[in-house]
Every structure is written in structure tokens, then in C-alpha cells.
Design an enzyme around this catalytic site. Structure first.
Site, short mmCIF file in Angstrom:
data_model
loop_
_atom_site.label_atom_id
_atom_site.label_comp_id
_atom_site.label_asym_id
_atom_site.label_seq_id
_atom_site.Cartn_x
_atom_site.Cartn_y
_atom_site.Cartn_z
N ASP A 123 -21.55 11.37 -14.14
CA ASP A 123 -23.14 11.10 -13.76
C ASP A 123 -23.26 10.28 -12.38
OD1 ASP A 123 -21.97 8.60 -14.65
OD2 ASP A 123 -23.32 8.32 -16.19
N CYS A 146 0.66 -1.21 0.04
CA CYS A 146 -0.03 -0.04 -0.01
C CYS A 146 0.88 1.16 -0.03
CB CYS A 146 -1.14 -0.06 1.29
SG CYS A 146 -2.03 -1.18 1.07
#
Length: 219
Positions: A135, A44
Site C-alpha cells: 500500500d 557498506c
């Protein structure tokens, strides 16, 4: 679990830049939400550093970024110092990291890795990537196991394809890159294809079916 075409959940969560409501944060931009199994983990740390360096590329594409990790905001702030040190970064960290210590988001978004757990037996998230359109609908999702780091150059490539195909009647072939040829959609009749894509080429194949049609990237 969020399916392609679904409106992405408009969650509210604490982060390294304060409380965030996802749809408000994204405004009219595209968004990439990507999860991490835990803070202070090696893979990570490399991933977040790589994304931080690629921020100008995401910004150029009108994309906002948000990471999620199953630890507290306080842990995130401490971890950011390690990320910056290891990846030779300076200044403010360029995107928020969401806190999800109770795994609420991980469960809602279907990000639990069945094989990875903490030392205390708590489940970890997989390395999920969600790309959200202006959207607010999910355009793409990718799930990697915790043991496999992501290729963020590929995620940029995918965004280029999504943004192109959202406005042009083309699809992108295997290994497509910007400025490479595209495929004319099979749903477009031959006569219409001649008008829309005057430079397109029909490739002849043994079946005799004229479905393989390539065209330069539409402007």
C-alpha cells in the site's frame, strides 16, 4: 522524516539502472530501502554483498530492494566491481543503488548521521532501513549508526512477521521465527479467540489476567 503508517515519499532519483520513481518501481510488491554512508567504505561493501546473496530470499517474500548512497551513479558502478570481487559475486548486480550526492533524500527521509562526516565536512547518512508495504505505507524503520553493520537475517525475520500480522490477528513474540507460536491479539475476546484459534493456549500468570495466549502460526 517519515513516520510509521505514512505513505512513503514517491521520490524520483537516478540509479545504477536509470531513473527510478519509487512507487512505480515497487508496483504491488513490498519494498526495502536501505541507505549507506558512502561508496568505497568497508562496512557498506560487506552489507551490499550480503544483500545480493540474499536476493532469492527477498524475492520469495515478494520484496524489491533499493540501496541509497551519497555518491554519484558513476561512483556506484565502480564500487559495484569492488562489492562483487570482495563478496565473490558474478553477473549483473541484482538491485539498484540510488545516487544522492546532494543529500536531498537523506534529509527528506531523516537519515543524516549527526556524528559522521566526510573528510570535507559533508554529512553522511546513517544505516537506515525502511520496509514499505504494497500500500506504499511505511511498515517499519530501523536506524543504525554508520559504524554498525546491519543483520539482514533479522530484516528477513521482521518481514516474515509483518507479512503474517498484516493478514492474521496475531502478534509475534521476542525472537520469533517462522513456524514458531504467535501471540493472540489482546483485543480479541476469549470466545472469539476460541473460534479463530481453536488450538490456542492461555498461560496462567500471578496477576490472574489471561492476556498471554499463544497459538500455532495460522495458515
Amino acid at each position: 522524516m517519515v513516520n510509521l503508517g505514512d505513505v512513503f515519499p514517491n521520490f524520483t532519483a537516478n540509479s545504477t539502472v536509470g531513473t527510478i520513481k519509487l512507487h512505480t518501481y515497487l508496483e504491488d510488491s513490498w519494498g526495502v530501502v536501505f541507505s549507506h554512508p558512502a561508496d568505497y567504505t568497508p562496512v557498506c561493501t560487506t552489507e551490499l554483498g550480503r544483500v545480493a546473496k540474499l536476493v532469492p530470499e527477498f524475492t520469495k517474500r515478494n520484496v524489491k530492494l533499493m540501496a541509497i548512497s551519497c555518491d554519484s551513479v558513476e561512483d556506484h558502478h565502480g564500487w559495484i566491481k569492488d562489492i562483487q570481487s570482495y563478496n565473490c559475486l558474478s553477473g549483473d548486480f541484482p538491485f539498484p543503488i540510488i545516487a544522492d550526492p546532494d543529500r536531498d533524500l537523506a534529509v527528506t527521509l531523516g537519515m543524516i548521521d549527526p556524528d559522521e562526516k566526510t573528510a570535507t565536512g559533508m554529512p553522511l547518512t546513517c544505516r537506515a532501513v525502511f520496509i514499505i508495504g504494497p500500500d506504499k505505507k511505511l511498515k517499519l524503520s530501523i536506524l543504525y549508526p554508520a559504524t554498525t553493520g546491519r543483520n539482514f537475517d533479522e530484516i528477513l525475520r521482521v518481514i516474515d512477521s509483518l507479512q503474517l500480522t498484516a493478514v492474521k490477528k496475531v502478534a509475534t513474540p521476542a525472537d520469533w521465527q517462522q513456524e514458531s507460536h504467535c501471540m493472540v491479539l489482546p483485543s480479541i475476546p476469549a470466545e472469539e479467540a476460541k473460534k479463530i484459534f481453536p488450538e490456542h493456549k492461555v498461560h496462567q500468570v500471578p496477576s490472574g489476567k489471561e492476556y498471554l495466549r499463544t497459538t500455532p502460526v495460522p495458515k
